[in-house]
Write a protein that holds these residues in place. Structure first.
Motif, short mmCIF file in Angstrom:
data_model
loop_
_atom_site.label_atom_id
_atom_site.label_comp_id
_atom_site.label_asym_id
_atom_site.label_seq_id
_atom_site.Cartn_x
_atom_site.Cartn_y
_atom_site.Cartn_z
N ARG A 38 0.75 -1.23 -0.11
CA ARG A 38 -0.04 0.11 0.11
C ARG A 38 0.89 1.21 -0.05
N THR A 39 2.06 1.16 0.34
CA THR A 39 2.92 2.36 0.51
C THR A 39 4.18 2.44 -0.52
N ASN A 57 0.75 6.99 0.61
CA ASN A 57 -0.37 5.78 0.29
C ASN A 57 -0.44 5.68 -1.14
#
Length: 113
Positions: A38-39, A57
């Motif tokens: 996600r990051t 993000n």
């Protein structure tokens, strides 16, 4: 927008992104590292240098189709990239992709392809 959930971690390295959320909203940066699903870490070579990247993000980024081969190769070979290369890659992106859209009917708004 490009789907990123199942993308290979290396696939994002060197990709230009437009920041959609946060105080850097509307600015362009380059993905220099993927932390998890996600990051990512992004840097632009000026405000956000390689040594002080911003954690973002993926849902807060708009991925552009442009990938800087110089940045990607440098990161894959040495694990580092100079701030000058980051700035140069963003200048090249702006020259090739953003000036083409000035003739479009976007009321001055520029978008990633």
């Amino acid at each position: 927008m490009i789907a990123v959930r199942k993308a290979d971690p290396v696939d994002l390295i060197g990709r230009v992104v437009k920041i959609r959320q946060g105080k850097d909203q509307g600015q362009y940066a380059i993905v220099i590292k993927r932390l998890d699903s996600r990051t990512v870490l992004v840097a632009d070579g000026e405000k956000r240098t390689f040594s002080r990247p911003k954690k973002k993000n993926l849902l807060h980024l708009q991925l552009c189709s442009y990938v800087s081969p110089e940045v990607r190769n440098s990161l894959n070979e040495t694990g580092q990239v100079t701030n000058g290369k980051l700035r140069h890659a963003l200048i090249q992106f702006r020259l090739k992709h953003l000036t083409e859209e000035e003739g479009d009917d976007n009321d001055g708004e520029r978008r990633c392809h």
